[in-house]
Design a protein around this motif. Sequence first.
Motif, PDB file in Angstrom:
ATOM      1  N   UNK A 115      36.003  39.526  43.584  1.00 53.48           N
ATOM      2  CA  UNK A 115      37.152  40.188  44.179  1.00 53.48           C
ATOM      3  C   UNK A 115      38.235  39.195  44.580  1.00 53.48           C
ATOM      4  N   UNK A 141      40.062  37.955  41.469  1.00 48.29           N
ATOM      5  CA  UNK A 141      41.003  38.960  40.969  1.00 48.29           C
ATOM      6  C   UNK A 141      42.206  39.082  41.889  1.00 48.29           C
ATOM      7  N   UNK A 142      41.938  38.965  43.182  1.00 52.13           N
ATOM      8  CA  UNK A 142      43.033  39.043  44.145  1.00 52.13           C
ATOM      9  C   UNK A 142      44.033  37.922  43.866  1.00 52.13           C
ATOM     10  N   UNK A 160      45.965  38.750  40.594  1.00 51.31           N
ATOM     11  CA  UNK A 160      46.916  39.852  40.693  1.00 51.31           C
ATOM     12  C   UNK A 160      48.015  39.564  41.707  1.00 51.31           C
ATOM     13  N   UNK A 178      30.265  31.788  24.804  1.00 49.87           N
ATOM     14  CA  UNK A 178      29.491  32.734  25.594  1.00 49.87           C
ATOM     15  C   UNK A 178      28.107  32.972  25.001  1.00 49.87           C
ATOM     16  N   UNK A 193      28.588  39.466  32.519  1.00 49.20           N
ATOM     17  CA  UNK A 193      29.995  39.118  32.333  1.00 49.20           C
ATOM     18  C   UNK A 193      30.212  38.495  30.961  1.00 49.20           C
ATOM     19  N   UNK A 194      29.290  37.621  30.588  1.00 50.21           N
ATOM     20  CA  UNK A 194      29.392  36.989  29.280  1.00 50.21           C
ATOM     21  C   UNK A 194      29.349  38.051  28.189  1.00 50.21           C
ATOM     22  N   UNK A 245      32.660  39.668  27.899  1.00 50.60           N
ATOM     23  CA  UNK A 245      33.642  38.819  27.222  1.00 50.60           C
ATOM     24  C   UNK A 245      33.356  38.722  25.724  1.00 50.60           C
ATOM     25  N   UNK A 283      37.320  42.291  32.070  1.00 53.87           N
ATOM     26  CA  UNK A 283      36.615  42.202  33.353  1.00 53.87           C
ATOM     27  C   UNK A 283      37.340  43.018  34.423  1.00 53.87           C
ATOM     28  N   UNK A 284      38.658  43.162  34.263  1.00 52.08           N
ATOM     29  CA  UNK A 284      39.409  43.933  35.261  1.00 52.08           C
ATOM     30  C   UNK A 284      38.861  45.354  35.351  1.00 52.08           C
ATOM     31  N   UNK A 325      35.615  45.363  37.095  1.00 53.36           N
ATOM     32  CA  UNK A 325      35.778  45.214  38.540  1.00 53.36           C
ATOM     33  C   UNK A 325      36.160  46.540  39.184  1.00 53.36           C
ATOM     34  N   UNK A 341      33.091  48.340  39.782  1.00 49.98           N
ATOM     35  CA  UNK A 341      32.367  47.800  40.928  1.00 49.98           C
ATOM     36  C   UNK A 341      32.966  48.332  42.230  1.00 49.98           C
ATOM     37  N   UNK A 387      47.759  46.404  41.741  1.00 41.13           N
ATOM     38  CA  UNK A 387      46.555  45.732  41.246  1.00 41.13           C
ATOM     39  C   UNK A 387      45.951  44.778  42.275  1.00 41.13           C
ATOM     40  N   UNK A 388      46.713  44.552  43.376  1.00 42.55           N
ATOM     41  CA  UNK A 388      46.165  43.694  44.422  1.00 42.55           C
ATOM     42  C   UNK A 388      45.221  44.512  45.309  1.00 42.55           C
ATOM     43  N   UNK A 406      41.029  44.585  44.303  1.00 39.15           N
ATOM     44  CA  UNK A 406      40.276  43.390  44.704  1.00 39.15           C
ATOM     45  C   UNK A 406      40.195  43.228  46.221  1.00 39.15           C
ATOM     46  N   UNK A 407      41.302  43.489  46.901  1.00 41.22           N
ATOM     47  CA  UNK A 407      41.322  43.340  48.351  1.00 41.22           C
ATOM     48  C   UNK A 407      40.334  44.319  48.993  1.00 41.22           C
ATOM     49  N   UNK A 409      37.741  45.571  47.613  1.00 41.74           N
ATOM     50  CA  UNK A 409      36.381  45.138  47.295  1.00 41.74           C
ATOM     51  C   UNK A 409      35.906  44.085  48.296  1.00 41.74           C
TER      52      UNK A 409
END
Lengths: 306, 333, 266
Positions: A114, A117-118, A121, A283, B136-137, B140, B246-247, B250, B253, B289-290, B293-294, B296
Amino acid sequence: MSCPVAIALQYLLNALQLGSVYALIALGYSMVYGILTMINFAHGDIFMVGAYLAMWATLFLLGLPLNLPIIFIFLGSLLFTMTLTAALGVSIERLAYRPLRQAPKVSAVITALGVGLFLENFTLATIGPEPRQVPAIIPVQQYSWGGVAFTNVQLLILVVSLILMVLLDTLVRRTLTGMAMRAISYNRVIVPLMGVSVDRIISLTFAIGSAIAGAGGLLYGLAYPVLDPYMGIRIGWWAFIAAVVGGIGNIRGAVLGGYVLGTVEIFTPVLLASSTYRDSVAFSMLLILLIFKPTGLLGRPTVEKV
Amino acid sequence: MKKSNQASERGRLGGWYWTLGSLALLALAWLLPASGIMNLYLQQVLMYVGINIILTLSLNLVNGYMGEFSVGHAGFMAVGAYVAAILTVAVFPRAWGPVVFPLALIMGGLAAALAGLVVAFPSFRTRGDYLAIVTLAFNMIVKSILENINAVGGPRGYMGMSKLSNLVWVVFWVLVTLLVLRNVIYSNLGRGIIAIREDELAANLVSVNTPRLKIYAFCLSAFFAGVAGGLYAHLLQFINPRSFSILKSTDMLVMVYLGGIGSLAGSILGASLYTILMELLRPLELWRWVVGPLLLVLLMIFRPTGIMGLKEVRWLQPTASEETGWGKVARRS
Amino acid sequence: MMALLEVTNISHTFGGLQALADFNVTLNDGDLVGLIGPNGAGKTTVFNLISGVYRPDQGRIVFAGQDITLWPSYRRMAAGMSRTFQNIRLFKDMSVLDNVRLGAFAHYTYSFWQIVGRTASFHLQERRLTQEALAMLARFGLAGSAQAPARNLSYGEQRRLEIARALISRPKLLLLDEPAAGMNQAETLELVALLRDLHREFALTIMLIEHHMGVVLDLCQRVQVLDFGSTIFAGNPQEAQQHPQVLEAYLGKEENGEHGHAIAEP
């Protein structure tokens, strides 16, 4: 240039240059993992912030009507970047990770994602999605030796990262602080009983790891002068794979891993005749490694107590 | 003993209520748009909510119930989306679209489930953050492979799908996901999956076949993510590898941890709240988009189990008779 | 007659440290054997090797006629083995009933599709195993807390629940790792009586690690004494108390004499 050995050497030099950057970032992943057994997924984005900070510092210093010497501009930007990324790393630890130190692992890892990403973004929202061009601090000079071409910038990157790595290795192996770091990574329960402040050592670890990532950001900008807010994802991931390849938690392993990944990135397009597959290669390498030797090349295995 | 059973029985809904409730929901999903009461925009948002509910429910099986963490769920969604889209666009004649659509969704789901094996096998030996890396791998690698296949448009993406997703299909799949996951969770299989979260080693030592259960959980989770991907592809009518980065993972999540881990009701709540919140925040443009994550990070610090954490509303639990057959015995005696 | 469990020359090392060397034990049907020794002698390691938490570096484990040396834990347990843990390992957020039902995991045979479809066979098995689990809970005085999360039980209740969970699968062999740890005198006596009953009632073969010598003397027909990973005595419990090497292991090397007291206690 026609000599195959010279071509191979040329690629190797490029691999070393890129590998240095990966190694610098991998060090931060590895240090934090060593001390907190936590993957700081935001680390790649600290690198990204470092690259932007370095760009602004350079622009500012170049813009001053003082006509400063190049070496001063370089060192000034480096110092500025490393200080601010260190502060960023420490703040992230204080605000986001420290409250979760007793929480389950899942929470910490998701928080780290998180935070990463923060940072991405937030950067995107403040400066916009357009890629930025880094100004050239150092006029590029081409040299050639035995058919291998190299530039002063490449040499600078190699030398500066080597200095930082040696400094860090000395710090961890030779100083009392380094000893405390290693002690905490070995046993976090005993160390406070010996009068060492765990919080202070953890903060210091984040500061050093982030500062080195910041330095990596500056050096990356010199070599590949286009920045965008999501650059930390890819570079961060490659560096992370480097840390895992070397055995996460192991400082020298991280450096080794960095150079391995640099080599993979440079040689994959040569061998597969296509550059777009390099992420898949890296990967897949990670997956295979995690399945068959999860402790990496230089790591130790752990056993669960029953 | 009997008393406590009956107490926990209160508020639980039997099979008939489920059947009737589901039919009513499906009828509404058809009626409201058809009668024009619900405008296109609202339908669109509701479909996103539904797709996100499927994604959140399926991710919760692995992250919430099994306690592993998969953070590359968008990879499975991508597999489902591309496979379903290719089937309706390139494999079958376009005119067959509406008939082929359910089949395409299932095929997409199955392909995703197959991909789930890629993650399930490493999970036998690695746990915790290392498994997070594996997933995650995986995410990707899927993205990278899609970007390299020119036949599906490479980085430009794939298009040409008809708008086959509609509210009825979305609601139908939400109900299927909910029912299947509920039945699995309240069974021996589900108890084994939860035991892996509680204490994997102890689970092995009470004869729980953890490798097999992990395969079930990952594949089932991936299957529904794949179906959601297929629905998404035929709603948007355009997909590209970047939509499954990944976005996206997330976002899922956030929805799982917002609503609550290990809770079906939590997943529905989390997906609905987050989807609607993001819709309302549209005017913020890039700053929107901030928020995710915040949110989370704050959730992890202040309420890591989410709103419903490990709790279930009664009407989503099977009745005792459904779970174990006690009720039937009790009534007879 | 074929032995139920035959452990031949198993050894285990942890990072260069020899935790267990050339351990041998043979258990016949109905045996009740104690495994004792000072702290760190390798007793739990024996259990971990038998139950498959670790693989032995060498040696062979044969259970009910099958070589299980390389089997994963869950397969060994499904074959008729159960164990408890020194530090209780329950599924704490799950209900007491679910904990016990999980003990019988391998006995559920309905398929995935029967689960999804909630078929008659599913209900039949769920009902049967739930009733068995409830009966087992009643046997251990825990029926009243069937729906409570396991973490709400008292320490003694948690120990009993762990044994109930181990017994629901009707094992042939039960491995008990310090079942009386942390219990007071009254609870310990109760436990000894319970174990004796269970041993007979379920026709169990039991191997028991215990620090309370009283429990061992009361229950066990044979004991095996470990010190620094090696067996220093095997035979009847009364003789063990007089054996010079055993006394040295407990008294000679531990100055505080705590274990010495324990071993002298009737």
